[in-house]
Write an enzyme that holds these catalytic residues in place. Sequence first.
Site, PDB file in Angstrom:
ATOM      1  N   ASP A 187      41.834  13.645 -10.735  1.00 46.40           N
ATOM      2  CA  ASP A 187      41.538  13.838 -12.156  1.00 46.40           C
ATOM      3  C   ASP A 187      40.425  14.874 -12.379  1.00 46.40           C
ATOM      4  OD1 ASP A 187      41.888  13.286 -14.860  1.00 46.40           O
ATOM      5  OD2 ASP A 187      41.773  11.116 -14.628  1.00 46.40           O
ATOM      6  N   ASP A 222      46.735  13.173 -22.178  1.00 49.08           N
ATOM      7  CA  ASP A 222      47.475  11.930 -21.895  1.00 49.08           C
ATOM      8  C   ASP A 222      48.593  11.671 -22.901  1.00 49.08           C
ATOM      9  OD1 ASP A 222      45.603  11.730 -19.959  1.00 49.08           O
ATOM     10  OD2 ASP A 222      44.793   9.797 -20.596  1.00 49.08           O
TER      11      ASP A 222
END
Length: 405
Positions: free
Chosen positions: A150, A205
């Site tokens: 990430d 997201d």
Amino acid sequence: MIIKKGLLVFFVLLFGFRIQAQKFEELALTPPLGWNSWNKFACNINEEIIRDIADAMVESGMKDAGYEYIVIDDCWHGGRDSLGFIYPDFTRFPNGMKALADYVHSKGLKLGIYSDAGTKTCGGYPGSRGYEYQDALQYAKWGIDYLKYDWCNTENINPVGAYTTMRDALYKAGRPVLFSMCEWGNNEPWKWAADIAHMWRTTGDIFICWDCKHQHEGGWYSWGVMKILDMQEGLRKYAGPGHWNDPDMLEVGNGLTVNEDRAHFSMWAMLAAPLIAGNDLRNMSEETIEILTNEEVIAIDQDSLGVQGFKYSSKDSLETWFKPLKNGEWAVCFLNRRAEPAVVEFDWKNENVMDEIFGYVTKFDEVTYSIRNLWNRKNIGKTKKAFIATVPSHDVVMLRLKPLK
Ligand code: GLA
């Protein structure tokens, strides 16, 4: 003599570079298939859930349909020991990661884990910044097969450098690990990550809604399925075997309507996207299982040509998508984004479908194709006649065309 020496130096440099700087090339020749904990469980994970999900992946038929990876997302971390090695939160993972990997492997599946290029993960757990080689070594010892990496807490970090460092660390640790970059498309990874990762997120997201934009505290956004689909525009030329655009994990089974789930899954297959389920596999409706295990739709995603599909036309929120497949075959998907049903009338011989990037052409005026409907699993004739169908609201009709000799 000088030329010989020059050649020697050249080869030493060439091979020296290859040995040190490489991703595991043989992985992800087709888009990865698996499950990830984040969309359903967020931080509420533990080893029992992961084991039960592995069981469910086998029992539901998903493993037989091709799903392979079980990925633990954020929040598994405990801390670092006195030598700096990362360990899991032992209240959630009392038997540790090695035992969990052994269990997942015993089911014929592979285990993935999550970390972050920054100082901390998005959930505030220890990131890999400065510990890349040590973390890669630890993952290899545990038997990890996949790393989602990430991009939170990375102020002043160069993205190419950060992801290259972890790629090299994984390679050096010696255990083949599929490297999944989660940098949200901020630095256009499609332009530079093909030699670094096997897949890269192209967007922020996903959110469980058809076409919304959801604002979080802190001002950042998550995106509905259609919003994410639209953000893939212009990216198909960068994807191919071993390096895929990742429009984020699936929300199938998490609360969209069955029609929307079917459309979401179909469009991800048209995009040759990684199909990473994000629902509770222990508890699925018949419809969810049917969608996630439709082998004929999965075969579109997994086609070995490895070409991402494209939007051929769009009129009044009714879109027609094409995806070239091996052996001159094609996938076609009619996507109805309207709030009411739409009638498709597609007269093949009047359509000049051309993949302008990869050069594939349908030549409907010269070649006749047989047509198979992939959701009702019926052969429905040939492209000699116009195709007419009603597409329900927020749904698709998906076809596979085979050239007739
Ligand atoms: C980011 C990622 C998500 C998930 C969370 C975990 O938001 O984009 O997919 O991994 O972090 O905290």
